[in-house]
Design a protein around this motif. Structure first.
Motif, PDB file in Angstrom:
ATOM      1  N   LYS A   1      79.603 -28.969  25.355  1.00  0.00           N
ATOM      2  CA  LYS A   1      79.986 -30.287  25.019  1.00  0.00           C
ATOM      3  C   LYS A   1      79.035 -31.302  25.524  1.00  0.00           C
ATOM      4  N   MET A   2      78.337 -31.033  26.672  1.00  0.00           N
ATOM      5  CA  MET A   2      77.644 -31.931  27.546  1.00  0.00           C
ATOM      6  C   MET A   2      76.835 -33.106  26.740  1.00  0.00           C
ATOM      7  N   PRO A   3      77.018 -34.235  26.738  1.00  0.00           N
ATOM      8  CA  PRO A   3      76.209 -35.214  26.015  1.00  0.00           C
ATOM      9  C   PRO A   3      74.681 -35.186  26.373  1.00  0.00           C
ATOM     10  N   LYS A   4      73.879 -35.535  25.295  1.00  0.00           N
ATOM     11  CA  LYS A   4      72.346 -35.192  25.822  1.00  0.00           C
ATOM     12  C   LYS A   4      72.001 -36.279  26.686  1.00  0.00           C
ATOM     13  N   GLY A   5      72.602 -37.393  26.825  1.00  0.00           N
ATOM     14  CA  GLY A   5      72.135 -38.500  27.858  1.00  0.00           C
ATOM     15  C   GLY A   5      72.413 -38.087  29.198  1.00  0.00           C
ATOM     16  N   LEU A   6      73.723 -37.414  29.436  1.00  0.00           N
ATOM     17  CA  LEU A   6      74.050 -37.026  30.687  1.00  0.00           C
ATOM     18  C   LEU A   6      73.190 -35.768  31.198  1.00  0.00           C
ATOM     19  N   LYS A   7      72.776 -34.833  30.136  1.00  0.00           N
ATOM     20  CA  LYS A   7      72.005 -33.787  30.484  1.00  0.00           C
ATOM     21  C   LYS A   7      70.510 -34.379  30.965  1.00  0.00           C
ATOM     22  N   GLU A   8      70.132 -35.428  30.340  1.00  0.00           N
ATOM     23  CA  GLU A   8      68.792 -35.873  30.467  1.00  0.00           C
ATOM     24  C   GLU A   8      68.882 -36.350  31.881  1.00  0.00           C
ATOM     25  N   SER A   9      70.012 -37.420  32.358  1.00  0.00           N
ATOM     26  CA  SER A   9      69.901 -37.873  33.364  1.00  0.00           C
ATOM     27  C   SER A   9      70.065 -36.972  34.537  1.00  0.00           C
ATOM     28  N   HIS A  10      70.584 -35.795  34.289  1.00  0.00           N
ATOM     29  CA  HIS A  10      70.650 -34.713  35.493  1.00  0.00           C
ATOM     30  C   HIS A  10      69.511 -34.126  35.536  1.00  0.00           C
ATOM     31  N   TYR A  11      68.754 -33.991  34.386  1.00  0.00           N
ATOM     32  CA  TYR A  11      67.385 -33.418  34.432  1.00  0.00           C
ATOM     33  C   TYR A  11      66.394 -34.288  35.415  1.00  0.00           C
ATOM     34  N   GLN A  12      66.267 -35.638  35.093  1.00  0.00           N
ATOM     35  CA  GLN A  12      65.570 -36.549  35.934  1.00  0.00           C
ATOM     36  C   GLN A  12      66.000 -36.532  37.412  1.00  0.00           C
ATOM     37  N   LEU A  13      67.546 -36.383  37.488  1.00  0.00           N
ATOM     38  CA  LEU A  13      67.603 -36.147  38.913  1.00  0.00           C
ATOM     39  C   LEU A  13      67.197 -35.073  39.626  1.00  0.00           C
ATOM     40  N   ASP A  14      67.219 -34.042  38.987  1.00  0.00           N
ATOM     41  CA  ASP A  14      66.661 -32.605  39.474  1.00  0.00           C
ATOM     42  C   ASP A  14      65.225 -32.965  39.970  1.00  0.00           C
ATOM     43  N   LEU A  15      64.420 -33.427  39.143  1.00  0.00           N
ATOM     44  CA  LEU A  15      63.059 -33.739  39.194  1.00  0.00           C
ATOM     45  C   LEU A  15      62.885 -34.541  40.459  1.00  0.00           C
ATOM     46  N   ALA A  16      63.608 -35.452  40.804  1.00  0.00           N
ATOM     47  CA  ALA A  16      63.466 -36.295  41.765  1.00  0.00           C
ATOM     48  C   ALA A  16      63.833 -35.594  43.198  1.00  0.00           C
ATOM     49  N   ILE A  17      64.822 -34.851  42.847  1.00  0.00           N
ATOM     50  CA  ILE A  17      65.455 -34.041  44.235  1.00  0.00           C
ATOM     51  C   ILE A  17      64.287 -33.108  44.557  1.00  0.00           C
ATOM     52  N   GLU A  18      63.712 -32.380  43.737  1.00  0.00           N
ATOM     53  CA  GLU A  18      62.783 -31.141  43.761  1.00  0.00           C
ATOM     54  C   GLU A  18      61.310 -31.830  44.256  1.00  0.00           C
ATOM     55  N   ARG A  19      60.979 -33.141  44.152  1.00  0.00           N
ATOM     56  CA  ARG A  19      60.011 -33.714  44.676  1.00  0.00           C
ATOM     57  C   ARG A  19      60.071 -33.869  45.917  1.00  0.00           C
ATOM     58  N   CYS A  20      61.440 -33.912  46.601  1.00  0.00           N
ATOM     59  CA  CYS A  20      61.516 -34.211  48.020  1.00  0.00           C
ATOM     60  C   CYS A  20      61.208 -32.836  48.703  1.00  0.00           C
ATOM     61  N   TYR A  21      61.000 -31.656  48.122  1.00  0.00           N
ATOM     62  CA  TYR A  21      60.830 -30.431  48.653  1.00  0.00           C
ATOM     63  C   TYR A  21      59.403 -30.227  48.560  1.00  0.00           C
ATOM     64  N   ARG A  22      58.575 -30.446  47.411  1.00  0.00           N
ATOM     65  CA  ARG A  22      57.119 -30.426  47.265  1.00  0.00           C
ATOM     66  C   ARG A  22      56.949 -31.143  45.925  1.00  0.00           C
ATOM     67  N   SER A  23      55.433 -31.257  46.063  1.00  0.00           N
ATOM     68  CA  SER A  23      54.829 -32.139  44.829  1.00  0.00           C
ATOM     69  C   SER A  23      54.893 -31.242  43.478  1.00  0.00           C
ATOM     70  N   ARG A  24      54.606 -30.011  43.731  1.00  0.00           N
ATOM     71  CA  ARG A  24      54.506 -29.177  42.452  1.00  0.00           C
ATOM     72  C   ARG A  24      55.829 -28.640  42.076  1.00  0.00           C
ATOM     73  N   PRO A  25      56.116 -28.839  40.660  1.00  0.00           N
ATOM     74  CA  PRO A  25      57.521 -28.482  40.118  1.00  0.00           C
ATOM     75  C   PRO A  25      57.517 -26.789  40.213  1.00  0.00           C
ATOM     76  N   PHE A  26      58.897 -26.478  40.426  1.00  0.00           N
ATOM     77  CA  PHE A  26      59.333 -25.145  40.354  1.00  0.00           C
ATOM     78  C   PHE A  26      59.512 -24.710  39.125  1.00  0.00           C
ATOM     79  N   GLU A  27      58.922 -23.159  38.896  1.00  0.00           N
ATOM     80  CA  GLU A  27      58.910 -22.923  37.672  1.00  0.00           C
ATOM     81  C   GLU A  27      60.183 -21.775  37.373  1.00  0.00           C
ATOM     82  N   SER A  28      61.018 -21.491  38.222  1.00  0.00           N
ATOM     83  CA  SER A  28      62.428 -20.886  37.856  1.00  0.00           C
ATOM     84  C   SER A  28      63.222 -20.982  39.055  1.00  0.00           C
ATOM     85  N   ASP A  29      64.565 -20.582  38.655  1.00  0.00           N
ATOM     86  CA  ASP A  29      65.574 -20.735  39.518  1.00  0.00           C
ATOM     87  C   ASP A  29      65.238 -19.623  40.934  1.00  0.00           C
ATOM     88  N   GLU A  30      64.635 -18.470  40.470  1.00  0.00           N
ATOM     89  CA  GLU A  30      64.334 -17.424  41.740  1.00  0.00           C
ATOM     90  C   GLU A  30      63.322 -18.304  42.530  1.00  0.00           C
TER      91      GLU A  30
END
Length: 927
Positions: A863-892
């Motif tokens: 049921k999660m609204p699309k806008g909320l999903k997208e906002s969390h996705y953008q937050l995830d990208l911002a957090i991951e850039r704190c670790y490294r510039s290259r995106p992670f490809e998997s949870d592993e």
């Protein structure tokens, strides 16, 4: 209704075929409620007004063909008739009561059979009973019917044969396993005549059952006697073969029978025993002696795909790779055959033998493929298949040409070992291995024209009845230099709160050397014992386990001791749902873990993404089932990263007496309201509930006691605490006006729920303002730092929590000392913090846009609204850039990075504290 009942119903239907009521009888056969049938007959839900037709919305369209009408033409006309398909029927069925034709409009499957054969094709209409066909492919009707009939027989026998002591229980267990063997033997050619056992009972015992037990005792004695040693016997007994194998060796008196139990036994003999699957049937037949488990006979098994997750990476894949490498080399193929005869399979919690049976079958199938390939090479070397001739090494042409295949299998049941605590399961495991051996012998004979004789039976595997936590495994399955040994299985799980007294004692016996062993799952016993048993590279192990031993506190308790035995994880399946033991079982989250002696070969980690399993090669798998070193995340009492302190919420210890709901709060006068504060626990947090709690400080106690309603609450809390068995709680009765544990600060903060549903992609967090009491069902971080809210709301943090905190039932348990304080997060600058904050405000705006929904609804993955999903996705990208510039490809990959960073930060922390320098100095002094 299960499929065996459906099949029985259809057999009755065709025996008593009534043209006028056929379609209603058909629907009843599949469990359609009688109330629905009545409404169809009266026309309430029959949308067709044409005689001989029935139209039930979304269900079916039925029509009776006219005399001499072509049914194929009729059904084709219906398919294209708008009126007929207007109400979207799943099935279209036509019949002239000689034939029946049906179409499944969802799957496009068709049925075209004589109407008298409908019971044989029961599965076509299973969706009418609410069972999609794909979900029931593994329910073999022969297995289900046999289990149900045996349950009926068991109940009849128990009426006249009480089993009050262990010896009586064992006698009945042995009797049932002997009976099952005889039914199978007379239907599969093991006995010389079809139905020999059942016909003998029908012809040579009294209808009232009075002499059946003595007849069976005599018969079993005959089958335990070599023909050369038999005294003169009646012809009907003399023809029974010598069975041996220990099945009839010991004398166990057959139970007393009555007319009904004798008749039920004869009915059992009439089933299709040749069609049973030993790997499924064994588990199902266990339910015979447990009436509470009988509701889903067809689902009492461990599915073959799940068993293959264990045996393929444990040993089978390697054997097939060896076959592929030796494909054109007869010398190597013969060595591979020899290797198969020197493999031991050992399941130290074998149940009814599912894992051993599947492993046995797979080894026999592999052996047949090797023998067939040797035959192919002989044909090539002798000129019959010249295309393959050039692929055979010249030095081995003579060997290839002279090959004569062995008429017998080299794989013996004596290579299979097991331990089982349950007496009946132990007997069924031995029997099921015999049945599997006979079926594989028949398959061997189909291919090669001859096979090992089934009788006399050889050893039925070395299956021991006993407690695997107490028995010395080496006494069961001895280590021999020329043998490879593979331990495998699905041992009992049982968390610490579900363990029986006996299991707690077994856990202590096995794991007493481990600190905090009482917090371990019961399955830990098997991993600990396996790590001691594996003393060479020729011994490996793989168990199905609850994922809890790879999460939270248990990791630090069990895995260091396993690794101390020079053991490593060489393959693993990350968490998945195990849903096989009963139809109503929602399943348990499990992992598959393979362990071996440490060596420098590649390891394989299997993970599920998008419903598909993917494998990844790595040099190391850690106990959290992530790639990387054997790091253990220990308890910490201050944050590793630059985070403020986190606190558990305040614990009332009041039996709920301090709390009131919103209506009651609103009804109180302003003077009393001053002593209440808003309270937030997990339930209030997730479901936007307003509750209030009495909150009295020492400074206003005297004033609070002026109000009778408050005095009464304090008095009742005192009574409650005084009744406690705990001295600490009784002592709190002296201060019954306040919480048992007070951690409240009059400050803004971030609320972290103590438990969150496993299925949520994120753990929802929230902000609280001053004058809010956070209870012990949540944690609280007293801070105004919005960026921290973003870090803790991220996928990176969620993955870390899932790995390090562990679970309570099916909820993620948030542990401050294991997850928050250990979370590795790099130092970030002001610009990065502002970017995180911007994304947090977007998330809060999206939540506010759906303010009518609770957090539980907003974070439901469906049921999660699309806008909320997208906002969390953008937050995830911002957090991951704190670790490294290259995106992670998997949870592993994310977890691997986090564990490496954790190790680095721990080393850096120790270096800064001087601890590392001190250790290095000590080492130099020792040198």
């Amino acid at each position: 209704m299960n499929i065996a009942q459906i099949e029985n119903n259809l057999q009755v239907l065709v025996k008593n075929l009534n043209k006028d009521s056929f379609i209603y009888d058909l629907l009843l056969s599949y469990g359609t409620p009688k109330s629905s049938i009545t409404r169809l007959q009266k026309g309430n839900i029959n949308l067709s007004k044409v005689d001989g037709e029935l139209a039930w919305k979304k269900k079916l369209f039925f029509k009776v063909g006219l005399a001499n009408e072509d049914l194929h033409e009729l059904i084709n006309n219906i398919i294209t008739n708008e009126r007929a398909i207007k109400h979207d029927p799943r099935f279209i069925i036509v019949t002239d009561f000689k034939s029946i034709i049906a179409i499944d409009r969802k799957t496009s499957e068709t049925l075209d059979i004589p109407i008298l054969e409908i019971a044989r094709h029961f599965d076509f209409l299973l969706p009418i009973a609410g069972m999609e066909k794909s979900q029931h492919q593994s329910e073999n009707p022969a297995d289900v019917k046999a289990a149900e009939k045996m349950a009926k027989l068991y109940d009849e026998i128990k009426k006249d044969n009480p089993t009050n002591i262990a010896e009586e229980v064992h006698n009945l267990n042995v009797f049932l396993s002997r009976l099952l063997f005889c039914f199978f033997a007379e239907d599969t050619g093991i006995f010389p005549h079809k139905a020999q056992f059942t016909n003998g009972i029908s012809s040579h015992t009294q209808p009232d059952g009075s002499d059946l037990n003595s007849y069976l005792d005599t018969l079993y004695e005959v089958m335990n006697t070599n023909p050369g040693s038999r005294n003169s016997l009646p012809a009907f007994l003399e023809t029974f073969p010598y069975v041996n194998g220990g099945l009839f060796r010991n004398r166990h008196q057959a139970p007393v029978f009555q007319r009904r139990s004798r008749q039920t036994l004869i009915e059992c003999g009439g089933l299709q025993w040749k069609d049973i699957h030993p790997d499924i049937f064994g588990s199902m037949i266990q339910a015979v002696i447990k009436p509470e488990d009988r509701g889903g006979f067809g689902m009492h098994y461990t599915s073959v795909p799940n068993i293959m997750k264990v045996i393929e990476p444990l040993f089978l894949n390697q054997l097939y790779e060896e076959l592929e490498a030796a494909k054109f080399n007869p010398s190597k193929l013969n060595k591979l055959l020899e290797r198969l005869s020197k493999i031991k399979l050992f399941d130290p919690a074998c149940g009814s033998g599912n894992f051993l049976i599947i492993a046995y079958k797979e080894l026999r199938l592999l052996e047949m493929k090797i023998l067939q390939q040797l035959q192919n090479l002989r044909k090539a070397a002798t000129g019959f298949e010249p295309k393959q001739l050039e692929l055979i090494p010249k030095s081995q042409l003579t060997l290839a040409a002279s090959y004569q295949h062995s008429m017998f299998s080299r794989i013996e049941l004596s290579q299979f070992y097991g331990i089982e605590l349950d007496d009946f399961a132990h007997e069924i495991a031995i029997l099921s291995l015999w049945l599997a051996q006979h079926q594989m012998n028949m398959k061997f004979k189909e291919v090669f024209g001859t096979a090992n004789p089934t009788l006399p039976l050889q050893s039925g595997g070395n299956i021991i009845h006993g407690n695997a936590t107490r028995i010395d495994w080496e006494r069961v399955c001895a280590k021999e230099e020329e043998y490879e040994i593979y331990l495998l299985g699905n041992p009992p799980y049982r968390g610490k709160k579900e363990q029986t007294v006996e299991q707690k004692n077994d856990l202590q016996f096995t794991c007493v050397h481990l600190l905090n062993f009482k917090n371990l799952d019961f399955i830990s016993c098997w991993f600990v014992k396996a790590s001691r048993y594996i003393t060479t590279e020729k011994i490996k192990c793989a168990f199905v386990s609850t994922n809890s031993i790879c999460q939270g506190e248990q990791v630090g308790i069990i895995w260091p001791s396993i690794f101390a035995n020079n053991i490593e994880i060489f393959f693993a399946y990350t968490s998945f749902m195990w849903r096989n033991n009963a139809k109503k079982n929602a399943g348990v989250a499990v992992v598959v873990i393979g362990i071996q002696k440490t060596k420098k070969n590649e390891k394989t980690l299997f993970s599920n993404s998008g419903g598909q399993w993917h494998s990844r090669k790595t040099s190391k798998i850690n106990p959290y089932l992530s790639t990387g070193s054997d790091v253990i995340v220990g308890k910490r009492y201050k944050p590793l990263s630059d985070f403020p302190e986190i606190f558990n919420g305040s614990m009332a210890n009041d039996d709920g007496l301090f709390f009131i709901e919103e209506p009651e709060y609103n009804s109180k006068n302003l003077e009393v309201k001053r002593f209440y504060k808003k309270a937030i626990g997990a339930k209030e947090f997730f479901y936007n509930l307003n509750r209030y709690t009495l909150w009295i400080e020492d400074s206003n106690l005297t004033e609070a006691l002026m109000y009778d309603e408050i005095k009464k609450v304090i008095k009742d809390v005192k009574k409650y605490r005084l009744k406690s068995d705990r001295e600490a709680t009784r002592k709190l009765a002296e201060v019954s006006y306040r919480y048992g544990e007070v951690r409240y600060k009059n400050s803004n903060g971030i609320v972290v729920p103590g438990l969150s549903a496993e299925r949520r992609a994120y753990i929802p967090l929230g902000f609280v303002t001053e004058n809010t009491i956070v209870t012990n069902l949540c944690q609280i971080i007293y801070t105004n730092e919005v960026w921290l809210f973003g870090v803790l709301s991220s996928k990176m943090n969620n993955l870390w929590v899932r790995s390090t905190s562990g679970y309570f039932k099916k909820d993620i348990r948030y542990s401050p000392i294991l997850s928050y304080n250990s979370f590795p997060f790099p130092f970030i600058n002001t610009v990065q913090k502002r970017e995180i904050e911007r994304n947090v405000f977007n998330i809060l705006s999206e939540r506010e846009a759906h303010s009518e929904k609770t957090l539980a609804e907003l974070y439901d993955p469906v049921k999660m609204p699309k806008g909320l999903k997208e906002s969390h996705y953008q937050l995830d990208l911002a957090i991951e850039r704190c670790y490294r510039s290259r995106p992670f490809e998997s949870d592993e990959e994310r977890l691997e990075y986090l564990f490496k960073l954790y190790e680095q930060m721990i080393v850096e922390e120790r270096r800064n504290s001087g601890e590392l320098i001190f250790e290095q100095q000590k080492k130099r002094k020792r040198k």
